[in-house]
Design an enzyme around this catalytic site. Structure first.
Site: not given
Length: 298
Positions: A251, A297
């Site tokens: 991430c 996201r």
């Protein structure tokens, strides 16, 4: 029975025709020319294969040769030898990368980058090698020496990143030694693009990933707080009510940043934008776009 016999003879005819085509192509490759010979009074071209077969039995009738070139380009043999040595040097590296780095989700784009570079070089081969050769022996030899030192050091010590980086120098040295600086100026984009196929050092990835994860988690926390979620944060762990969410290495956005940058540069190359300012701005804008998409996201 008649259908079987007919099918058999048609198959033999097709096989003979295919063999003749393959023979003609092989002869053209061996001779290194593409010759169009037209007999006097006949509109159809005569293949090289039939020319050789006729010459072995009887002299040919008078023929007209159109656009015959019996010499190969001077650079073709040199480039072929250079590429053969290059492949022999780096096949073990590619096998190692296929089992380790390219097998991971983070850097599996390496083979695609190399394929795109090979296609770009092949597409522009006329522009790269079309000018008269003016080898830069001093510059090419210096680049080759440094590249070979990096190759030996990386291969002997198991440093895959250094081994992969040396291939870029070997290619540049080959262009300088065979064709000269003009070839390097023509082929600079595929060579620079090849940097995206070099595996990232693990220590550098760890040093960059942690700050990116921290920034992503802070921004995600603020955005969710503004939208009314009961959220808290401890380091890179987000707590929403009874749930704890860890911002993992994937991430951080580092992989997406490199992938989007590579795609953006390839897009600018394909569109052939001439404005340097436009290209630089587009390349720089990819960085915040990648960061925003990664935060979204998360």
């Amino acid at each position: 029975l008649g259908r079987v016999v007919r099918t058999f003879f048609l198959s033999v005819h097709w096989v003979r025709g295919g063999a003749r085509v393959v023979t003609d192509l092989c002869l053209q490759i061996l001779v290194g020319v593409r010759v169009t010979i037209r007999r006097i009074g006949s509109p159809s071209p005569v293949s090289i294969g039939s020319l050789v077969m006729t010459a072995s039995s009887q002299p040919l009738p008078e023929a007209v040769l159109v656009g015959v070139s019996t010499s190969r380009p001077d650079w073709l043999l040199k480039v072929g030898v250079w590429l053969a040595v290059f492949v022999a040097m780096y096949v073990p590296l590619y096998m190692t990368l296929a089992e380790t780095t390219w097998a991971s989700d983070q850097q599996s784009h390496g083979p695609m980058i190399m394929a795109v570079c090979a296609w770009l070089l092949w597409s522009d081969r006329v522009g790269i090698f079309g000018a008269p050769a003016r080898p830069a022996l001093m510059a090419g030899g210096s680049v080759l020496l440094v590249s070979l030192l990096a190759f030996v050091l990386g291969r002997s010590q198991g440093v895959v990143e250094l081994d992969a980086l040396s291939q870029l120098g070997v290619l540049i040295a080959g262009l300088l030694l065979i064709q000269g600086p003009s070839a390097f100026r023509k082929a600079w984009f595929p060579l620079v693009f090849l940097l995206f196929a070099v595996p990232l050092p693990g220590a550098w990835v760890q040093a960059v990933t942690m700050p990116l994860k921290h920034v992503v988690s802070v921004v995600a926390e603020e955005l969710l707080f503004w939208t009314g979620y009961p959220i808290g944060r401890s380091g890179v762990t987000l707590t929403i009510g009874p749930y704890a969410l860890l911002v993992a290495d994937a991430c951080s956005g580092l992989n997406s940043l490199f992938t989007l940058e590579a795609l953006g540069l390839l897009y600018m190359k394909a569109m052939r934008y001439k404005s340097t300012t436009r290209n630089v701005l587009l390349a720089l804008m990819i960085v915040p776009i990648s960061f925003v998409s990664n935060v979204t996201r998360v």
